[in-house]
Design a protein around this motif. Structure first.
Motif, PDB file in Angstrom:
ATOM      1  N   VAL A 118      20.054 -82.541  55.019  1.00 53.52           N
ATOM      2  CA  VAL A 118      21.261 -82.043  54.365  1.00 53.52           C
ATOM      3  C   VAL A 118      21.259 -82.541  52.930  1.00 53.52           C
ATOM      4  N   CYS A 119      21.247 -81.614  51.979  1.00 53.12           N
ATOM      5  CA  CYS A 119      21.320 -81.964  50.569  1.00 53.12           C
ATOM      6  C   CYS A 119      22.760 -81.815  50.103  1.00 53.12           C
ATOM      7  N   VAL A 120      23.275 -82.873  49.519  1.00 53.66           N
ATOM      8  CA  VAL A 120      24.603 -82.821  48.918  1.00 53.66           C
ATOM      9  C   VAL A 120      24.393 -82.826  47.412  1.00 53.66           C
ATOM     10  N   ILE A 121      24.879 -81.776  46.754  1.00 52.74           N
ATOM     11  CA  ILE A 121      24.683 -81.627  45.318  1.00 52.74           C
ATOM     12  C   ILE A 121      26.026 -81.761  44.613  1.00 52.74           C
ATOM     13  N   ASP A 122      26.035 -82.596  43.572  1.00 50.44           N
ATOM     14  CA  ASP A 122      27.246 -82.781  42.786  1.00 50.44           C
ATOM     15  C   ASP A 122      26.855 -83.182  41.368  1.00 50.44           C
ATOM     16  N   GLY A 123      27.809 -83.157  40.486  1.00 47.42           N
ATOM     17  CA  GLY A 123      27.576 -83.518  39.097  1.00 47.42           C
ATOM     18  C   GLY A 123      28.698 -84.379  38.582  1.00 47.42           C
ATOM     19  N   GLN A 124      28.793 -84.462  37.264  1.00 46.68           N
ATOM     20  CA  GLN A 124      29.791 -85.259  36.572  1.00 46.68           C
ATOM     21  C   GLN A 124      29.837 -86.667  37.169  1.00 46.68           C
ATOM     22  N   ALA A 167      27.869 -74.281  34.792  1.00 43.75           N
ATOM     23  CA  ALA A 167      29.096 -74.879  35.328  1.00 43.75           C
ATOM     24  C   ALA A 167      29.061 -76.396  35.135  1.00 43.75           C
ATOM     25  N   MET A 168      30.122 -77.047  35.504  1.00 45.54           N
ATOM     26  CA  MET A 168      30.287 -78.496  35.371  1.00 45.54           C
ATOM     27  C   MET A 168      30.020 -78.941  33.938  1.00 45.54           C
ATOM     28  N   MET A 169      30.663 -78.266  33.007  1.00 42.99           N
ATOM     29  CA  MET A 169      30.534 -78.567  31.580  1.00 42.99           C
ATOM     30  C   MET A 169      29.083 -78.457  31.115  1.00 42.99           C
ATOM     31  N   GLY A 170      28.354 -77.524  31.701  1.00 43.20           N
ATOM     32  CA  GLY A 170      26.975 -77.268  31.301  1.00 43.20           C
ATOM     33  C   GLY A 170      25.922 -78.034  32.076  1.00 43.20           C
ATOM     34  N   GLU A 171      26.332 -78.876  33.013  1.00 42.51           N
ATOM     35  CA  GLU A 171      25.368 -79.682  33.768  1.00 42.51           C
ATOM     36  C   GLU A 171      24.521 -78.847  34.726  1.00 42.51           C
ATOM     37  N   VAL A 172      25.058 -77.766  35.246  1.00 46.24           N
ATOM     38  CA  VAL A 172      24.305 -76.902  36.156  1.00 46.24           C
ATOM     39  C   VAL A 172      23.505 -75.916  35.311  1.00 46.24           C
ATOM     40  N   LEU A 217      35.919 -75.423  45.049  1.00 43.55           N
ATOM     41  CA  LEU A 217      36.421 -76.278  43.971  1.00 43.55           C
ATOM     42  C   LEU A 217      35.648 -75.933  42.709  1.00 43.55           C
ATOM     43  N   SER A 218      36.353 -75.644  41.637  1.00 41.10           N
ATOM     44  CA  SER A 218      35.675 -75.294  40.405  1.00 41.10           C
ATOM     45  C   SER A 218      36.588 -75.552  39.229  1.00 41.10           C
ATOM     46  N   GLN A 219      36.010 -76.097  38.169  1.00 43.76           N
ATOM     47  CA  GLN A 219      36.752 -76.263  36.930  1.00 43.76           C
ATOM     48  C   GLN A 219      36.527 -75.062  36.015  1.00 43.76           C
ATOM     49  N   GLU A 220      35.723 -74.129  36.492  1.00 42.32           N
ATOM     50  CA  GLU A 220      35.409 -72.956  35.681  1.00 42.32           C
ATOM     51  C   GLU A 220      36.590 -71.994  35.731  1.00 42.32           C
TER      52      GLU A 220
END
Length: 139
Positions: free
Chosen positions: A4-10, A81-86, A106-109
């Motif tokens: 299971v891969c959990v992907i996140d940023g910021q 997305a994610m302020m350009g991180e993706v 969930l999205s800040q976009e």
């Protein structure tokens, strides 16, 4: 054993919350890989007890292709997305992966997903595990 891969940023807060719950539910029956769009997100997810972790575009591109399940916010399939991180390559790799993708709305976009009720993160994680992940883990 499923991967299971959990992907996140910021800051990695969403991924960390997911990993804590995965560990509580499945313990060592699954292999949890933390994939951060940046090193801070990965570090936070490793603190939450992911089995392994890596950061950046190439790590996400290479690992997403081999995952059984990918979990994260819906923004992991949105280029820039994610302020350009993706990056576009990250979004494409996640989208093209043969893994089952369980994405939290969930999205800040500036994107609204119609037909999805808003709920607090803990409730979304409960639904993710109870209604979706259990089915694909033990097929």
């Amino acid at each position: 054993m499923k991967t299971v891969c959990v992907i996140d940023g910021q800051g990695g807060g969403i991924g960390s919350a997911i990993i804590k719950r995965l560990n509580a539910e499945y313990g060592e029956r699954i292999d949890i890989i933390a994939l951060g769009t940046n090193a801070i997100a990965t570090a936070q997810m490793l603190k939450a007890k992911a089995n392994r972790g890596a950061s950046g575009e190439n790590a996400i591109v290479q690992t997403a292709a081999r995952a059984d399940v990918i979990i994260g916010p819906v923004s992991i399939i949105m280029a820039h997305a994610m302020m350009g991180e993706v990056t576009p390559k990250m979004a494409e790799a996640v989208s093209a992966s043969g893994a089952r993708k369980l994405l939290l709305p969930l999205s800040q976009e500036r994107i609204d997903i119609i037909g999805v009720a808003t709920a607090p993160l803990p409730h979304l994680i409960d639904a993710l595990i109870e209604k979706h992940l259990n089915h694909c883990m033990f097929d």
